[in-house]
Design a protein around this motif. Structure first.
Motif, PDB file in Angstrom:
ATOM      1  N   VAL A  87     -14.486 -21.819 -19.951  1.00  0.00           N
ATOM      2  CA  VAL A  87     -16.007 -22.543 -19.624  1.00  0.00           C
ATOM      3  C   VAL A  87     -16.365 -21.074 -18.915  1.00  0.00           C
ATOM      4  O   VAL A  87     -16.286 -21.287 -17.717  1.00  0.00           O
ATOM      5  N   PRO A  88     -17.369 -20.351 -19.572  1.00  0.00           N
ATOM      6  CA  PRO A  88     -17.659 -19.346 -18.444  1.00  0.00           C
ATOM      7  C   PRO A  88     -18.319 -19.739 -17.239  1.00  0.00           C
ATOM      8  O   PRO A  88     -19.203 -21.108 -17.223  1.00  0.00           O
ATOM      9  N   ALA A  89     -17.890 -18.870 -15.783  1.00  0.00           N
ATOM     10  CA  ALA A  89     -18.308 -19.425 -14.729  1.00  0.00           C
ATOM     11  C   ALA A  89     -19.912 -19.665 -14.915  1.00  0.00           C
ATOM     12  O   ALA A  89     -20.610 -20.855 -13.823  1.00  0.00           O
ATOM     13  N   ALA A  90     -20.436 -18.886 -15.525  1.00  0.00           N
ATOM     14  CA  ALA A  90     -22.073 -18.677 -15.019  1.00  0.00           C
ATOM     15  C   ALA A  90     -22.500 -19.937 -15.814  1.00  0.00           C
ATOM     16  O   ALA A  90     -23.629 -20.977 -15.684  1.00  0.00           O
ATOM     17  N   GLU A  91     -22.260 -20.834 -16.693  1.00  0.00           N
ATOM     18  CA  GLU A  91     -22.138 -21.626 -17.844  1.00  0.00           C
ATOM     19  C   GLU A  91     -22.231 -22.957 -16.174  1.00  0.00           C
ATOM     20  O   GLU A  91     -23.117 -23.609 -16.916  1.00  0.00           O
ATOM     21  N   LEU A  92     -21.107 -22.841 -16.486  1.00  0.00           N
ATOM     22  CA  LEU A  92     -20.933 -23.767 -15.319  1.00  0.00           C
ATOM     23  C   LEU A  92     -20.997 -23.951 -13.544  1.00  0.00           C
ATOM     24  O   LEU A  92     -22.444 -25.112 -13.474  1.00  0.00           O
ATOM     25  N   ASN A  93     -21.721 -23.210 -13.484  1.00  0.00           N
ATOM     26  CA  ASN A  93     -22.468 -22.422 -12.269  1.00  0.00           C
ATOM     27  C   ASN A  93     -24.100 -22.867 -12.345  1.00  0.00           C
ATOM     28  O   ASN A  93     -24.585 -23.443 -11.686  1.00  0.00           O
ATOM     29  N   ALA A  94     -24.148 -22.543 -13.831  1.00  0.00           N
ATOM     30  CA  ALA A  94     -25.867 -23.021 -13.859  1.00  0.00           C
ATOM     31  C   ALA A  94     -26.280 -24.750 -13.867  1.00  0.00           C
ATOM     32  O   ALA A  94     -27.155 -25.543 -13.661  1.00  0.00           O
ATOM     33  N   ALA A  95     -25.473 -24.687 -14.721  1.00  0.00           N
ATOM     34  CA  ALA A  95     -25.042 -26.697 -14.787  1.00  0.00           C
ATOM     35  C   ALA A  95     -25.010 -27.383 -13.632  1.00  0.00           C
ATOM     36  O   ALA A  95     -25.404 -28.306 -13.437  1.00  0.00           O
TER      37      ALA A  95
END
Length: 227
Positions: A87-95
């Motif tokens: 999972v892209p870190a940016a996606e996990l961080n945003a969620a």
């Protein structure tokens, strides 16, 4: 002593049951005192790695356990279990960041960075991104919990060891924690497996005895902001 100063609680669980193993007694104690205890579950199983009926069973077990503990709300992110590394870190961080901004917890409980499971490590990192002190709504306390069969199975001489510097007395709620984990019937194992009820109780008794309590949960204080 009341735990009111912990305020609103959000527990970050990489997988269903991590939150009960790590801080189920603390969650139960806080909920019994009328505090708002919420959980964000980062992953869920997906076929073909996890059978659909097995995933549904764990979700049902989680709901029963959370009701028994007194969790007020559960936030499901539904990222793939055991595959957070894709999972892209940016996606996990945003969620995770969205949940933290929505809940605005005073205290954030997170998995330990030194856990052997990469999902736990990545959930910790994303939680720390979400908890960056960039305004006055961020959590004022961040504590890392220990998860049996994850926290002590890495390479402690080479990786961060779990050395608790906060202990929360759970003598009054240890039984509720054990009952809640027993509701995860698919996850309970026979002793001497670490995910046995005997081992869970033994750890609580050990953590308690180190601070002259009948039972406790240990945490590593990552950050505290006193205002």
């Amino acid at each position: 002593m009341p735990l009111d100063h912990y305020g609103k609680i959000l527990v970050v669980a990489p997988h269903p049951d991590d939150e009960i193993l790590g801080c189920g007694g603390t969650m139960a104690r806080m909920a019994a005192a009328g505090m708002d205890v919420q959980v964000v579950v980062v992953t869920s199983g997906r076929p073909p790695a996890f059978a659909e009926d097995g995933v549904a069973r764990v979700q049902a077990e989680m709901k029963r356990a959370h009701a028994h503990i007194g969790v007020s709300q559960v936030h499901m992110l539904d990222f793939p279990a055991a595959s957070l590394d894709i999972v892209p870190a940016a996606e996990l961080n945003a969620a995770l960041g969205r949940v933290v901004r929505e809940v605005q917890p005073d205290t954030l409980f997170v998995p330990f960075l030194g856990d052997i499971h990469q999902d736990h490590q990545l959930a910790f990192l994303a939680a720390m991104v979400a908890a960056r002190p960039r305004d006055r709504t961020v959590p004022t306390r961040v504590l890392a919990y220990e998860t049996l069969s994850e926290t002590n199975w890495y390479a402690a001489p080479l990786t961060p060891p779990f050395v608790p510097n906060v202990h929360i007395d759970i003598a009054a709620t240890l039984q509720r924690k054990l009952e809640a984990f027993a509701m995860f019937e698919s996850q309970v194992r026979d002793f001497p497996d670490e995910r046995s009820l005997i081992t869970i109780e033994a750890l609580a008794r050990l953590r308690g005895s180190t601070v002259f309590s009948e039972a406790a949960e240990g945490f590593v204080l990552v950050r505290a902001i006193e205002r």
